[in-house]
Scaffold this motif. Structure first.
Motif, PDB file in Angstrom:
ATOM      1  N   PRO A   1     -56.940  41.507  38.779  1.00 28.85           N
ATOM      2  CA  PRO A   1     -55.721  41.093  39.494  1.00 28.85           C
ATOM      3  C   PRO A   1     -54.683  42.215  39.525  1.00 28.85           C
ATOM      4  O   PRO A   1     -54.496  42.940  38.548  1.00 28.85           O
ATOM      5  CB  PRO A   1     -55.219  39.901  38.661  1.00 28.85           C
ATOM      6  N   SER A   2     -54.031  42.353  40.650  1.00 30.61           N
ATOM      7  CA  SER A   2     -52.937  43.317  40.756  1.00 30.61           C
ATOM      8  C   SER A   2     -51.627  42.630  40.401  1.00 30.61           C
ATOM      9  O   SER A   2     -51.574  41.408  40.221  1.00 30.61           O
ATOM     10  CB  SER A   2     -52.874  43.865  42.180  1.00 30.61           C
ATOM     11  N   LYS A   3     -50.572  43.412  40.337  1.00 36.26           N
ATOM     12  CA  LYS A   3     -49.267  42.836  40.015  1.00 36.26           C
ATOM     13  C   LYS A   3     -48.790  41.873  41.096  1.00 36.26           C
ATOM     14  O   LYS A   3     -48.011  40.956  40.834  1.00 36.26           O
ATOM     15  CB  LYS A   3     -48.250  43.963  39.827  1.00 36.26           C
ATOM     16  N   LYS A   4     -49.256  42.098  42.340  1.00 34.53           N
ATOM     17  CA  LYS A   4     -48.841  41.245  43.457  1.00 34.53           C
ATOM     18  C   LYS A   4     -49.564  39.898  43.454  1.00 34.53           C
ATOM     19  O   LYS A   4     -49.094  38.941  44.063  1.00 34.53           O
ATOM     20  CB  LYS A   4     -49.099  41.961  44.782  1.00 34.53           C
ATOM     21  N   ASP A   5     -50.735  39.850  42.797  1.00 29.21           N
ATOM     22  CA  ASP A   5     -51.524  38.621  42.797  1.00 29.21           C
ATOM     23  C   ASP A   5     -50.864  37.548  41.952  1.00 29.21           C
ATOM     24  O   ASP A   5     -50.171  37.833  40.967  1.00 29.21           O
ATOM     25  CB  ASP A   5     -52.938  38.882  42.246  1.00 29.21           C
ATOM     26  N   ALA A   6     -51.114  36.286  42.345  1.00 28.63           N
ATOM     27  CA  ALA A   6     -50.649  35.157  41.533  1.00 28.63           C
ATOM     28  C   ALA A   6     -51.438  35.131  40.234  1.00 28.63           C
ATOM     29  O   ALA A   6     -52.544  35.678  40.152  1.00 28.63           O
ATOM     30  CB  ALA A   6     -50.847  33.857  42.303  1.00 28.63           C
ATOM     31  N   PRO A   7     -50.905  34.502  39.189  1.00 31.73           N
ATOM     32  CA  PRO A   7     -51.628  34.421  37.920  1.00 31.73           C
ATOM     33  C   PRO A   7     -52.977  33.724  38.109  1.00 31.73           C
ATOM     34  O   PRO A   7     -53.105  32.798  38.911  1.00 31.73           O
ATOM     35  CB  PRO A   7     -50.694  33.588  37.026  1.00 31.73           C
ATOM     36  N   VAL A   8     -53.968  34.171  37.367  1.00 25.73           N
ATOM     37  CA  VAL A   8     -55.296  33.568  37.439  1.00 25.73           C
ATOM     38  C   VAL A   8     -55.260  32.189  36.789  1.00 25.73           C
ATOM     39  O   VAL A   8     -54.737  32.023  35.686  1.00 25.73           O
ATOM     40  CB  VAL A   8     -56.341  34.447  36.717  1.00 25.73           C
ATOM     41  N   VAL A   9     -55.800  31.184  37.487  1.00 23.56           N
ATOM     42  CA  VAL A   9     -55.877  29.830  36.935  1.00 23.56           C
ATOM     43  C   VAL A   9     -57.201  29.713  36.185  1.00 23.56           C
ATOM     44  O   VAL A   9     -58.236  29.408  36.760  1.00 23.56           O
ATOM     45  CB  VAL A   9     -55.789  28.772  38.058  1.00 23.56           C
ATOM     46  N   GLY A  10     -57.152  30.006  34.881  1.00 19.30           N
ATOM     47  CA  GLY A  10     -58.374  29.968  34.080  1.00 19.30           C
ATOM     48  C   GLY A  10     -59.017  31.343  34.035  1.00 19.30           C
ATOM     49  O   GLY A  10     -58.366  32.378  34.185  1.00 19.30           O
ATOM     50  N   SER A  11     -60.322  31.362  33.821  1.00 20.07           N
ATOM     51  CA  SER A  11     -61.091  32.594  33.732  1.00 20.07           C
ATOM     52  C   SER A  11     -61.726  32.912  35.082  1.00 20.07           C
ATOM     53  O   SER A  11     -62.290  32.025  35.729  1.00 20.07           O
ATOM     54  CB  SER A  11     -62.176  32.441  32.660  1.00 20.07           C
ATOM     55  N   ILE A  12     -61.654  34.181  35.509  1.00 18.15           N
ATOM     56  CA  ILE A  12     -62.266  34.577  36.781  1.00 18.15           C
ATOM     57  C   ILE A  12     -63.765  34.301  36.747  1.00 18.15           C
ATOM     58  O   ILE A  12     -64.347  33.803  37.722  1.00 18.15           O
ATOM     59  CB  ILE A  12     -61.985  36.060  37.072  1.00 18.15           C
ATOM     60  N   GLU A  13     -64.389  34.609  35.632  1.00 17.20           N
ATOM     61  CA  GLU A  13     -65.834  34.383  35.505  1.00 17.20           C
ATOM     62  C   GLU A  13     -66.181  32.903  35.639  1.00 17.20           C
ATOM     63  O   GLU A  13     -67.140  32.539  36.328  1.00 17.20           O
ATOM     64  CB  GLU A  13     -66.333  34.913  34.167  1.00 17.20           C
TER      65      GLU A  13
ATOM     66  N   ALA B   1     -70.147  36.789  49.212  1.00 18.22           N
ATOM     67  CA  ALA B   1     -69.781  38.183  49.485  1.00 18.22           C
ATOM     68  C   ALA B   1     -68.701  38.724  48.547  1.00 18.22           C
ATOM     69  O   ALA B   1     -68.307  39.890  48.678  1.00 18.22           O
ATOM     70  CB  ALA B   1     -69.322  38.318  50.936  1.00 18.22           C
ATOM     71  N   LEU B   2     -68.224  37.921  47.609  1.00 18.88           N
ATOM     72  CA  LEU B   2     -67.227  38.427  46.667  1.00 18.88           C
ATOM     73  C   LEU B   2     -67.826  39.527  45.802  1.00 18.88           C
ATOM     74  O   LEU B   2     -69.019  39.512  45.495  1.00 18.88           O
ATOM     75  CB  LEU B   2     -66.722  37.287  45.782  1.00 18.88           C
ATOM     76  N   PRO B   3     -67.018  40.490  45.380  1.00 26.51           N
ATOM     77  CA  PRO B   3     -67.547  41.566  44.537  1.00 26.51           C
ATOM     78  C   PRO B   3     -67.926  41.074  43.145  1.00 26.51           C
ATOM     79  O   PRO B   3     -67.695  39.909  42.791  1.00 26.51           O
ATOM     80  CB  PRO B   3     -66.385  42.561  44.472  1.00 26.51           C
ATOM     81  N   ASP B   4     -68.488  41.969  42.362  1.00 30.24           N
ATOM     82  CA  ASP B   4     -68.846  41.651  40.986  1.00 30.24           C
ATOM     83  C   ASP B   4     -67.604  41.213  40.224  1.00 30.24           C
ATOM     84  O   ASP B   4     -66.512  41.766  40.409  1.00 30.24           O
ATOM     85  CB  ASP B   4     -69.449  42.898  40.330  1.00 30.24           C
ATOM     86  N   VAL B   5     -67.777  40.225  39.358  1.00 30.71           N
ATOM     87  CA  VAL B   5     -66.648  39.701  38.575  1.00 30.71           C
ATOM     88  C   VAL B   5     -65.961  40.812  37.792  1.00 30.71           C
ATOM     89  O   VAL B   5     -64.732  40.821  37.627  1.00 30.71           O
ATOM     90  CB  VAL B   5     -67.147  38.590  37.616  1.00 30.71           C
ATOM     91  N   LYS B   6     -66.740  41.785  37.304  1.00 36.68           N
ATOM     92  CA  LYS B   6     -66.169  42.879  36.517  1.00 36.68           C
ATOM     93  C   LYS B   6     -65.211  43.733  37.334  1.00 36.68           C
ATOM     94  O   LYS B   6     -64.351  44.426  36.773  1.00 36.68           O
ATOM     95  CB  LYS B   6     -67.296  43.751  35.970  1.00 36.68           C
TER      96      LYS B   6
END
Length: 602
Positions: free
Chosen positions: A361-373, A352-357
């Motif tokens: 990430p918002s400023k509040k989110d933690a840094p992405v570990v790697g690539s979202i895709e 159910a997650l939205p499209d990767v595009k």
């Protein structure tokens, strides 16, 4: 070498300890990017073998050239795996200690490794991780309890809990030593838990603490992982009792209120390692009725539910699903409701997650570990593996239809949900067909006892009926995946009917042609018409009415092309099978009128 006269050169155990650890991290460049450090170290080990210990010469002359060849091949082909290589180095160490067969020499080597850990590798995490594993091999071989306890303490005291690679190395070292000294290792972990995983008061009036809350969390992360690897490496005969009585009791209080992601990941990894330790293939003749399995599954599902439904930033979901897959393999098979809890949660937080595009990430989110895709691709692969294990563990039509009901909601959702669901369902059916084929081959070769005649593939009309509208979906990938799923269902039905799989079936083969034609959006009407002809001829007469009833529901599909496709397939089915449906005509008309009444006016 004359060590008595050349007093300033390192002693044999010192050279062995140093070279062994350097060989364990072989890909660091040496004298240029094409030169691997490991090749030079291994050559030096072979040349120095008479000076390190005379009993090692024959072994190293035979083994080290093979290791050099493997290393250069791995590197040149781009297939090098640090974990695989470390396993080879640990085997070399273990065989070397067997050849020397001297407890005093073993203790000297262990002490030397401990000294070099602080003097040479304090800031080198990769090498220190290999050293911890080497210490584990040494401790596994020793019979000296005082030495064992001292080394376990020294190992834990020298690692930096902020470095994940050191944590993994130490945990593996503890696990390897647990192969011979499980109870001593568990006692040491309990001691560490009571002494180091608490914040002690210090200073005037006891107002300050010796550790921060973050320090305690990191230590907890290390201890939990040590429990996991100790379970995996422990003697199979001891695993069931120690996991139930000691290990679960020790780790269970720490699953809730986790703030540090590293602690959470270590707990997830610990669950996965416990699951591997309890697998029948690992236990051998020993058995275990693991009463705490559902408790661990609930912890994993809780961790998944703590993730965002809008974005994927870490591999927490992947780690949880991998651990769930391991637990699913254990006996007995999960109850239907337990399985549904897993699939419902996993689908809600992955499919159910939205499209990767759209995942920004918002400023509040933690840094992405790697690539979202890449994170998304990996977690979809993990879901695929989980579904296959659920199906393999309970290979039945009832389980297949139960799994499909988890998919049903998402097949009717917009992109990318229906795309993910259609692709995964196709993989599930491929696995189901493969399991049927393997069972048939096993019976033919006498590798398994003959099975009783299977019941008809009674879920065929329901599964086909829900897929029909998606065969004319606006998305090409959904159309082709659903057409392939329809083809697989018909192949499965042939197996249930006892039809030889080597015989060609013109109607099933025609679906491959339809998949090729699916690229032409202008020809979807003709595609649906031909699909209807195939299904009308392949469906047994006693299943046609059920198929029509389910397909009629497709008239309400939110995609116009899908609803139109369902109409065309129904039309063809009624044309071909109409004579046999005369007695049910009233029932069919009632169903049609019921669905038509739901259409908006205009």
């Amino acid at each position: 070498l004359d060590y008595e006269t050349m007093v300033n050169i390192p002693k044999p155990v010192s050279m062995f300890a140093r070279l062994l650890v350097l060989a364990g991290v072989p890909t660091k460049p040496c004298e240029g990017p094409s030169e691997l450090r490991g090749v030079h170290v291994l050559k030096l080990m072979k040349a120095l073998s008479p000076n390190i210990h005379e009993d090692l010469v024959s072994l190293w002359d035979a083994v080290i050239p093979k290791l050099i060849t493997q290393l250069t091949d791995f590197h040149s082909q781009g297939t090098f795996s640090q974990r695989t290589w470390e396993d080879l180095i640990m085997k070399l160490l273990s065989k070397s200690l067997d050849e020397v067969d001297d407890e005093d020499w073993l203790l000297l080597l262990g002490k030397e490794l401990s000294e070099q850990c602080t003097s040479l590798y304090a800031e080198y995490s990769d090498e220190k991780a290999v050293l911890y594993k080497c210490q584990g091999v040494v401790l596994r071989k020793t019979t000296n309890k005082v030495f064992l306890q001292g080394q376990l303490t020294a190992m834990f005291n020298t690692m930096r809990h902020t470095k994940q690679v050191e944590r993994e190395g130490l945990a593996c070292g503890y696990g390897i030593s647990a192969a011979s000294h499980l109870d001593t290792v568990l006692e040491k972990l309990e001691q560490i838990s009571s002494q180091d995983m608490v914040r002690k008061s210090t200073g005037l009036f006891g107002l300050s603490k010796d550790k921060s809350e973050a320090d305690v969390e990191r230590i907890k992360s290390t201890v939990m992982l040590c429990y996991g690897y100790s379970s995996l490496y422990a003697p199979p005969a001891l695993i069931p009792s120690r996991i139930e009585v000691t290990i679960i009791r020790s780790i269970n209080p720490h699953f809730n209120n986790i703030k540090d992601p590293a602690v959470k990941h270590s707990l997830i990894k610990t669950i996965e390692l416990i699951g591997r330790a309890l697998h029948p293939s690992h236990l051998g003749e020993n058995t275990c009725d693991f009463s705490h399995r559902m408790d661990l599954i609930k912890h994993l599902l809780t961790y998944i539910r703590q993730e965002s439904k809008a974005i994927i930033l870490t591999d927490t979901r992947s780690l949880c699903i991998q651990a769930l897959t391991t637990l699913v393999k254990l006996d007995p098979p999960l109850l239907p409701q337990e399985q549904t809890d897993i699939t419902t949660t996993v689908f809600e937080y992955v499919i159910a997650l939205p499209d990767v595009k759209l995942m920004v990430p918002s400023k509040k989110d933690a840094p992405v570990v790697g690539s979202i895709e890449q994170l998304m691709n990996d977690v979809i692969t993990d879901v695929d593996n989980l579904l296959k294990e659920l199906l393999k563990k309970k290979h039945s039509t009832d389980n297949l239809i139960e799994l499909f009901r988890s998919f049903l909601t998402y097949l009717s959702q917009p992109h990318p949900l229906k795309m993910r669901a259609a692709s995964l369902w196709k993989c599930v059916l491929l696995e189901y067909l493969e399991n049927l084929t393997q069972s048939r081959e096993a019976r033919q070769t006498g590798q398994s006892s003959p099975s009783p005649d299977q019941a008809p593939f009674t879920c065929l009309p329901e599964l086909l009926g829900y897929l029909v509208p998606k065969a004319t979906d606006p998305l090409l990938c959904v159309r082709t995946d659903c057409l392939r799923s329809i083809q697989l269902l018909l192949l499965i039905n042939n197996r249930y009917m006892g039809i030889n799989p080597d015989l060609k079936d013109q109607y099933i083969e025609a679906l491959s042609i339809l998949m090729g034609r699916a690229e032409n959006e202008e020809g979807l009407f003709n595609l649906a018409s031909d699909l209807g002809k195939v299904l009308a001829r392949k469906l047994p007469d006693n299943m046609v009415l059920s198929f029509i009833g389910v397909t009629i529901e497709g008239l309400m599909d939110y995609e116009a092309s899908s609803a139109s496709g369902a109409v065309v397939v129904l039309n063809q089915t009624l044309k071909v099978k109409g004579q046999s449906l005369l007695e049910s005509l009233g029932q069919i008309l009632d169903s049609l009128l019921e669905q038509l009444a739901k259409l908006p006016p205009g």
